[in-house]
Design an enzyme around this catalytic site. Structure first.
Site, mmCIF file in Angstrom:
data_model
loop_
_atom_site.group_PDB
_atom_site.id
_atom_site.type_symbol
_atom_site.label_atom_id
_atom_site.label_comp_id
_atom_site.label_asym_id
_atom_site.label_seq_id
_atom_site.Cartn_x
_atom_site.Cartn_y
_atom_site.Cartn_z
ATOM 1 N N SER A 29 93.024 -31.679 -1.170
ATOM 2 C CA SER A 29 94.248 -30.912 -1.352
ATOM 3 C C SER A 29 95.053 -31.487 -2.519
ATOM 4 O O SER A 29 94.549 -31.553 -3.645
ATOM 5 C CB SER A 29 95.052 -30.883 -0.050
ATOM 6 O OG SER A 29 96.102 -29.938 -0.121
ATOM 7 N N ASP B 154 89.462 -21.745 3.716
ATOM 8 C CA ASP B 154 90.684 -22.484 3.390
ATOM 9 C C ASP B 154 91.889 -21.553 3.481
ATOM 10 O O ASP B 154 91.951 -20.519 2.819
ATOM 11 C CB ASP B 154 90.582 -23.064 1.982
ATOM 12 C CG ASP B 154 91.630 -24.136 1.708
ATOM 13 O OD1 ASP B 154 92.813 -23.928 2.062
ATOM 14 O OD2 ASP B 154 91.274 -25.179 1.142
ATOM 15 N N HIS C 199 91.049 -25.787 5.565
ATOM 16 C CA HIS C 199 91.590 -26.655 4.520
ATOM 17 C C HIS C 199 91.269 -28.126 4.794
ATOM 18 O O HIS C 199 91.779 -28.712 5.754
ATOM 19 C CB HIS C 199 93.100 -26.467 4.418
ATOM 20 C CG HIS C 199 93.722 -27.183 3.269
ATOM 21 N ND1 HIS C 199 93.330 -26.981 1.975
ATOM 22 C CD2 HIS C 199 94.689 -28.131 3.220
ATOM 23 C CE1 HIS C 199 94.053 -27.747 1.170
ATOM 24 N NE2 HIS C 199 94.876 -28.464 1.907
#
Length: 538
Positions: free
Chosen positions: A201, A429, A465
């Site tokens: 991320s 995601d 994610h």
């Protein structure tokens, strides 16, 4: 954190020890008195020796499930905290450096662990790596995680705090790497044998920033689900909230169960495109399901309880989030989310009843529009028109691409210095559009067809994610794979991943698969979806 299995990691502390200075070492302020850089002014230096410091990190279990659980650890650490400023900027940066207190516990390696969201890093980021034998450094990027984005992002209403954003985007991270390596030499009188970055991320974006600008500092980089294309995808994250305001302000705003109904219908329509019923749309490019297909259907909801009928405006909202933002002229701006994504994560409904909900935008996207684009923390985003949104999207690109976009496809320097990088991205995601990473890798490939020699990208069907979801999650294995590539020359043709077992043939709760090097496609070619041999790279 993707460090591999705990047992193997802990054993490695005894198997690959370098030959630094003799023990015991003195973890004192005097040792690190020269720890500084030309461009900074050190305000304070604190050095603490701690034995048996309790920490906890998300590490892989050592059983057959491949799933994570939180394992308590203790660490003997020499912890260095450096507070400094860049003269003339008014900033205040904290860098944290952790070193195994006893040189015999150092594995001769340096590892930086990435941040998340608006958090560049912090003291917590160095503890688990040190517990596994690494020296680690991290930075708060110039702002404490407890302050609001407006408090650090604006100098005053209408004025971006450019030095603070530069600290967060790159400068403080670069300095943390330099300072961490300097500390190694001061403490152990030795250089690290290998240096790594491991992040997802924001941490994935940070890894790509290092790869694009400072690859000489690392031998290997994991940059998973990377928040690259920041100038585009963050504004695109706000697209759902904007469209909800435009489309359903005068309609019944959908609770989470409605988003789930669209997702479930899409999965039902497209799950079997790959020949396996596993709650995953593995071939989203072949899924032509339209949200309008379930207009008029009734959804039974829980929390809040009740029944709700799907309207055209609800379907238009969901389709817009799948398609991604378009300009006032109808032109493509950025990618949307895949149809099996949980849209409630990016547009979270807050409901008092099934027909009384308010859409709550994802906080980082909301911050971006208010603080960095409108430069007004109290800006009322409900007043935005499509023309306004288009203007803001282009403003974001024009003003911020160079400082935080992190999308330069020229990795010539990475290739030249021999650094290796692995990226993977989950196709479910719910925060960062998967196709944005595909777009970036395609641009790198167009400039260098031999990119796989040093930078490898894998798509993970059904993964959310950074980890989790119904699909094939490689988060527990990627760092070990990178280390093997760097240290042993083992080139990763595939990436081992773990998913939930399906059907009646399962003998355990999970199954494994080997994700494919992009642009090859992870394809079901066998008879048993719970056997890794049933999947091939085509």
């Amino acid at each position: 954190m993707g460090f591999g299995k705990v047992k193997a990691a802990l054993l490695s502390l005894n198997l690959i020890v370098g030959t630094p200075a003799s023990n015991p070492l003195s973890c004192t302020k005097d040792i690190f008195a020269s720890l500084t850089l030309d461009a900074i002014h050190v305000a304070s230096l604190n050095v603490t020796a701690a034995s048996g410091l309790p920490i906890s990190g998300y590490l892989s279990t050592d059983d057959d499930t491949g799933r994570r659980r939180q394992m308590p650890l203790t660490v003997d650490i020499c912890l260095v905290t450096l507070t400094y400023t860049h003269p003339g900027t008014g900033d205040n940066v904290h860098t944290y450096i952790g070193l195994p207190l006893d040189a015999e516990n150092w594995n001769s390696r340096f590892l930086m662990d990435g941040g998340g969201g608006w958090v560049a890093g912090g003291q917590e980021q160095v503890l688990t790596p040190v517990g596994l034998g690494y020296v680690s450094s991290s930075t708060d990027g110039g702002h404490n995680a407890s302050v609001t984005t407006a408090e650090w992002g604006l100098k005053a209403p209408g004025k971006t705090n450019w030095p603070a954003l530069e600290d967060f985007a790159s400068r403080a991270l670069h300095e943390a790497a330099l300072l961490g390596k300097m500390a190694i030499k001061l403490y152990y009188k030795s250089e690290p044998r290998y240096s790594y970055w491991n992040g997802c991320s924001t941490g994935g974006r940070q890894g790509h920033m290092m790869a694009q600008n400072y690859p000489e500092l690392f031998d290997g980089i994991v940059g998973a689900a990377p928040a690259i294309n920041w100038d585009k995808f963050i504004t695109a994250e706000f697209w759902g909230a904007f469209m909800a305001n435009i489309l359903v302000r005068t309609d019944v705003q959908p609770p989470s169960c409605v988003f789930s109904a669209f997702r479930d219908a899409a999965i039902k329509a497209c799950d079997l495109l790959d020949g396996v019923k596993d709650n995953i749309i593995a071939l989203p490019g072949q899924c032509h399901f339209r949200a309008s297909s379930i207009i008029g259907e009734t959804v039974d909801c829980i929390e809040p309880n009740g029944k709700i009928t799907i309207t055209k405006k609800m379907s238009d909202l969901v389709q817009a989030m799948w398609d991604g933002p378009r300009s006032a002229e109808g032109k493509f701006e950025w990618y949307g989310f895949h149809q099996d994504t949980n849209l409630s994560a990016i547009l979270s409904p807050s409901c008092t009843s099934v027909d009384s909900c308010t859409m709550v935008p994802f906080s980082i996207a909301d911050d971006w529009v208010k603080v960095f684009l409108e430069r007004n923390a109290n800006f009322d985003t409900e007043t935005l028109t499509l023309q306004d949104y288009t203007r803001l999207f282009h403003q974001s690109v024009d003003q911020y691409a160079s400082i935080i976009g992190t999308e330069n496809p020229d990795l010539t320097k990475l290739k030249r210095v021999g650094t290796k990088m692995i990226t993977w991205h989950g196709m479910q995601d719910q925060l960062i559009m998967t196709n944005g990473t595909v777009d970036y890798y395609n641009r790198v490939m167009s400039g260098d067809p031999d990119v796989a020699d040093y930078y490898r990208f894998f798509l993970a069907p059904g993964v959310q994610h950074c980890h989790s979801g119904a699909g094939f999650d490689p988060s527990a294995t990627t760092f070990d794979v990178l280390r093997s590539w760097v240290e042993n020359g083992t080139v990763p043709e595939t990436l081992k991943a773990t998913a939930a077992a399906v059907g009646s043939s399962n003998t355990s709760s999970t199954r494994t698969g080997n994700l494919c090097l992009y642009p090859k496609v992870f394809t079901y070619t066998g008879d048993d979806p719970n056997e890794a041999s049933s999947f091939s790279c085509v």
